[in-house]
Design a protein around this motif. Sequence first.
Motif: not given
Lengths: 310, 310, 310, 310, 310, 310
Positions: B240-243, D55-58, D238-242, D284-288
């Motif tokens: 979240a802080f460093a994507p 895809e993220a599970s890779m 939180d949307p910052a993380f997801a 973004h950046s697939e973080i979610t």
Amino acid sequence: MTLPEPQPFMGITTFGRQPHTRDIDDADVAIVGIPFDSGTSHRSGTRFGPRRIREASMLLWGHNVPLAVSPFKVLKVIDYGDVDVIPVDIKKTYQNIESEVGAILKQDATVIVFGGDHSTTLPLLRAHKEKYGPLAVVHFDSHPDTWDREFGDEPYSHGTGFRRAIEEGLIDTSAYTQIGIRGPMSGANDLHEARELGARVITMDQAMSLGVGAVLREVHDKMKSKKVYVSFDIDCVDPAFAPGTGTPEVGGFSSYQALQLVRGLRGLDLIGFDLVEVSPPYDHSEITSILASNLAFEFLSLLAVSKNGQ
Amino acid sequence: MTLPEPQPFMGITTFGRQPHTRDIDDADVAIVGIPFDSGTSHRSGTRFGPRRIREASMLLWGHNVPLAVSPFKVLKVIDYGDVDVIPVDIKKTYQNIESEVGAILKQDATVIVFGGDHSTTLPLLRAHKEKYGPLAVVHFDSHPDTWDREFGDEPYSHGTGFRRAIEEGLIDTSAYTQIGIRGPMSGANDLHEARELGARVITMDQAMSLGVGAVLREVHDKMKSKKVYVSFDIDCVDPAFAPGTGTPEVGGFSSYQALQLVRGLRGLDLIGFDLVEVSPPYDHSEITSILASNLAFEFLSLLAVSKNGQ
Amino acid sequence: MTLPEPQPFMGITTFGRQPHTRDIDDADVAIVGIPFDSGTSHRSGTRFGPRRIREASMLLWGHNVPLAVSPFKVLKVIDYGDVDVIPVDIKKTYQNIESEVGAILKQDATVIVFGGDHSTTLPLLRAHKEKYGPLAVVHFDSHPDTWDREFGDEPYSHGTGFRRAIEEGLIDTSAYTQIGIRGPMSGANDLHEARELGARVITMDQAMSLGVGAVLREVHDKMKSKKVYVSFDIDCVDPAFAPGTGTPEVGGFSSYQALQLVRGLRGLDLIGFDLVEVSPPYDHSEITSILASNLAFEFLSLLAVSKNGQ
Amino acid sequence: MTLPEPQPFMGITTFGRQPHTRDIDDADVAIVGIPFDSGTSHRSGTRFGPRRIREASMLLWGHNVPLAVSPFKVLKVIDYGDVDVIPVDIKKTYQNIESEVGAILKQDATVIVFGGDHSTTLPLLRAHKEKYGPLAVVHFDSHPDTWDREFGDEPYSHGTGFRRAIEEGLIDTSAYTQIGIRGPMSGANDLHEARELGARVITMDQAMSLGVGAVLREVHDKMKSKKVYVSFDIDCVDPAFAPGTGTPEVGGFSSYQALQLVRGLRGLDLIGFDLVEVSPPYDHSEITSILASNLAFEFLSLLAVSKNGQ
Amino acid sequence: MTLPEPQPFMGITTFGRQPHTRDIDDADVAIVGIPFDSGTSHRSGTRFGPRRIREASMLLWGHNVPLAVSPFKVLKVIDYGDVDVIPVDIKKTYQNIESEVGAILKQDATVIVFGGDHSTTLPLLRAHKEKYGPLAVVHFDSHPDTWDREFGDEPYSHGTGFRRAIEEGLIDTSAYTQIGIRGPMSGANDLHEARELGARVITMDQAMSLGVGAVLREVHDKMKSKKVYVSFDIDCVDPAFAPGTGTPEVGGFSSYQALQLVRGLRGLDLIGFDLVEVSPPYDHSEITSILASNLAFEFLSLLAVSKNGQ
Amino acid sequence: MTLPEPQPFMGITTFGRQPHTRDIDDADVAIVGIPFDSGTSHRSGTRFGPRRIREASMLLWGHNVPLAVSPFKVLKVIDYGDVDVIPVDIKKTYQNIESEVGAILKQDATVIVFGGDHSTTLPLLRAHKEKYGPLAVVHFDSHPDTWDREFGDEPYSHGTGFRRAIEEGLIDTSAYTQIGIRGPMSGANDLHEARELGARVITMDQAMSLGVGAVLREVHDKMKSKKVYVSFDIDCVDPAFAPGTGTPEVGGFSSYQALQLVRGLRGLDLIGFDLVEVSPPYDHSEITSILASNLAFEFLSLLAVSKNGQ
């Protein structure tokens, strides 16, 4: 057991939903990814090219209208997955490519390869030359890729592959055409040397003034009755149509022209195809991957037309 | 001649607007980029880390309030530019890093390095060990980076560097602490081997239950009076802080904790710093690069505090 | 005539779907946009703040659970639209803001303002001081905004507004609290001068060690029985939670803390609110605009609670 | 035949590289996608949730360190692919979900489901209740999803599923806990009705003041010895993380807390899991997606721990 | 001391890697940035145009093939950095531009300017007129920029510059051609007044039916033997090829046509060039900045050809 | 009361700043949004089409130069807002569309509709046929949309609408032209059946070889003196120019051609218009929405020209 997942947004993303297997058996065509991006001189990211082109292929409904063929019905196509690459060592990666693709060719399947950067074409040419002898090559690109060295003194990179291929005797230089070359070069020698090495260089300016039809006629005249390998660097297309690439050159082909150029190879004796330099981190809305999957679909359709004797 | 470009959106982007030169002379600190991204196991793009962190540094107004120091005034800082890297060959790249950074260290400048992926730390440790002997190391990361092999059988990659470093005697394992380790691993051995090799592994769970203060106290206890090298993999921070990084691990530090952790090294005998794995193609709104430039600014401030005898 | 468009993805985007009108009449609250971004020292784009915050407000379902109030039912709220701004001339823009907002205040409506950059707060303070006399101010920010000059020798910018306000007597400096201040500054004087001018500066470090509750208690102690204006610079929140801003400072509040801080002003005599520095071109997934619309909703709820005598 | 594609950037993207098949046979766990996004009240796009989480599970290297288990080794896991959904008709989609998932459950495999929006949970509860009887449910969410009607007068949507489930007797309301509820609601009744229906509602404010440990203890007390189904709406984070979700609510859990909350269910008799509302177009950046794949990995690890009798 | 950083992804980003200095001395060409974006009527962000165009210039390999010249070898080029701009005050910004660029011109260097928005051209024309007298102007744009007032009653903005320039006698209206004009206008007067003021307006429709060759012939006929200033607003190009701009107009030139249009000015007596309205926050994959850097490279090549007497 | 917000970045975003009302009264034209995206076979997100096209319309300065008309002055235009849609039920949505649009048509206003996906055209055709009888239809698209079933056995979707319309007698098949059809299809039957149903199908290849002028002449010949409804699927345009759509097909029209195609309908008896399949989550820099708003502006201008008797 059935896997009925016909809607594009559903299901596992193999190319065209073809089976993922390494049993080549009686396959006509093997889809092969080479996710190698260490050979690039600017933006990396092409390692995700195979994955995203497979995903984009979900939109290929299956029937090619202009060519009147449904290639997945005519041909047995498998999705081989990806060649094992070694990002830190281009030479070992070359060995893997030659070895894995060579094994597929030995079983008489044609490969359709998704890069990865353009450094991956050299071992592909080696593997195909092993089977077919020196190759006629149609090379779509904005760069001639005939530098002698890159990154200081390195012989292998995405800018040197075609010089190496000629030096190694992989290309029949009487039938080697570059199409779409343009943009700033490192010096006057770049184009001069490409021509000295035997390439017929059709610059973008020439292609635009000749027109797609005349370019294709010249290619047919030069290539007919030869074994033709096609290497398509997506950066021959303008960045508006193909932003997802590593070294974009403005002033290129439209997507419509690109489709015409591949489809217009109909009738040649096509024995291999690679589509390289799709860099998904720089794509948006997947338009580059969608274009790439369509260009591969055109090539696949040509193989089907040929098998059908159309 | 003056170059008055004080507004952040203006001007040429060297780190902190410091002069771009390779005359080390009497420089205290050299900012060095290593734009190498072939060592990564997942997303590439860290080759643009140095460029974007420099750009983000335009927002560093110059004075560190908690440390009460203006490091660019206290220290003579230069921006060396980037080490010459060879994307297709990690060993040659290592030679260049050792050679170029070694030359800077010989002139008694401290380097602050921006990667590039974490494979670049090994040659940095070699260069520093050459000058200082075996190093105490504070290693911020979500991964232990102590695999034996990656990409099949490769000894050098972003996942093997610290094992190599220990094997080569570069690290004083009585003073080697990993902080922030977490996430799925390849097996139970990963952590076990890191510890066998001598690392004190503070997992994320431990860091969260101990608190930042206790973690820092332990580090100080272990490192005091030693020469301390700091390697900061940005993926120790939460995505979240460093994507903008290549192998994100959820459940990491906040940016506030990251700042505290670097600032809290005050008082140690700090002799080198790298900040790696910032991958701008996966960043958004430059938040990862901005964080990275601030962490480097904290380290720089610690050097200034030390020089000031504060 | 009814306009039944209750689903968030539907319809015209006024704030909270309240009527767009300039008839203040018996309105309790006027939502006002000030799309001015020429005062920023780094990234512009806040001119689109009002538009995107309105859009994000579609997700505000209407009832505030912790405060047990449905503010759009308790208060008559209108969406005034945007003040006419002159991007090339900050002084004329100030005149327009003072004049337009002053006219609203004269009709006894409370304004909730969406910037725009923080340079817009100065004329807002002028307009409110005209009505209420010198103001108690709660100022959430990562920067003190008390520089004397910016852009060379300019008195008006997003970095000078609060110094000007104090010089002009708009702020009751016995009740002026800055919360969240952090990050590199131009020199040791920055904080020193803010304090000399009369601000109670609660840095981020202090806020983190005191805790939100203690910070709020101090604010209440200082502000009670005074007319309180609240200026909320979104960059007091960490860029992970609020990436869409012009001069991000890492190490800030979480969104949860930000909500607590605004909600915790309950009980004060709140007379005005601005939320500034939301820059949508740098936002992603609208998370900054959504946070901003929720913070405004909290403030609006406080006004409703007050009107209800809750 | 082997498919050796161990590097995360390579190969076909099934979950955790497990085989894609519909032969349930002796599988312990079936990964199932439900790419249905017509039930959402705001941003669509969750139809791409299953694809991107796979895809993220890779990046899931396979071994869970805190739980000391390698779930893909302990359990036979298959990737079933996606349930056939009908975007224009939620009722037919429900029939397909019940029928397809019911068939899997009959073969005694546990399903781990990736949505899709939260409307997909109702038919999942139906299928599980059919096998297990009324279910204890741990429901992570920012919204109670207990509206009676949405989109005018529709009984089925992502906002009504849990009311329907209670009305249909699918949930054992003596063991139904909602965790993370927050944000503006449509009225005071929203929470009131959720509680009337039998839900234990732990709001975000309560979770933050109780702490994760106390929340988990309460869940264990209530659920122990019951059959527990877990429904995880990613917007509880939180949307910052997801950020990649349809109706983001600010002020939520961190990714660290989310991991703790799922891992902390260890010891319960877990019989099903869904992870819904991941909307990749807004990620973004697939973080979610990366967070989602890790949460599923935690749940999978709990199943493995249970099978191991750890 | 050498700075060997030839790979595009490496090193400090001055234009074409030319030295950053303000010693004009015997420089032939000075690259000058004007990061001013307060004059725009819609999307800001052009303040980052100079920075990103410099970065994009890393891809300019140095040799112009169609013009057979290597401009960086023929000409001494310096990168001056950016003019000091005052975002809050357009008039002071104009003074700085006139003064700084005037000083460069006095030393007989030609400037190539990167905006910033199109309001910056007026002071550039003033500075050039001071040296050369009234100027022939080739003006590429989708808008005539000949409004009398904008933002209410403001005389200076990105929509009024060319009217002011004509009123001030800076332009030789017998040799003033606008190319690419299109899109909705504020009224029938817009085009009428541009023509009344003396502009030859070649609309997009006319350019498309005439063809690029005929447009260029007309320009040559009108301009030959005059001192020609070229102002290139990137929005004359279609947003597909140049999305990164503030007021996009659909239906514009392709990048190929844009290159032809600039290259086709060969033979004119070219004395200045600006390229404006590149707004990086709205760009993607840097395609707009790359196009801009190539257009500047074409202009630079024309200067080199001229110096060479080619 | 006046609402003077003339700058594009300011104010509330109704289409062309026309009043938002549901009093049709003496309106000539009603702008209507239909934010329905459940009918799509691939990427959803068109539910945000109406909102973003309205926002993009801020850039429409008001006067159409080629058509010499200011449509907002000639016509009374209102912005109706959005039809109430039911994402989970396409049939109920169809009822609402027919009912709401039918009521507008009864008051003799022409509707300009923004989708939503192409499934929304069927009820629009129903409503228009109710008023005008069977309709001549100009259908711009890359797909024929004449499948019999989609999503298994569903009769209503974005791929079946025009077959249903013909079956229901809504279209006068002697005057039904599809323009731009291309791309892979599900089989040879797709085009065959479209033609069997009565459509004149002008494929992209035919349009490119005939030219826009010839295509328009054929349309005029076929349609003259009939009531003509125009349905414009944005995916007839190439993804380079219109990336923001759900099922992109490469090889399409440029934005310039698209403008010519709509403007070239001048002289026909135009009675309705929809512009569908704009999917903002996949747009970038708003270029698709800007194109859509311009195409609607062209259609609106044709209505104005007609009213003026020009």
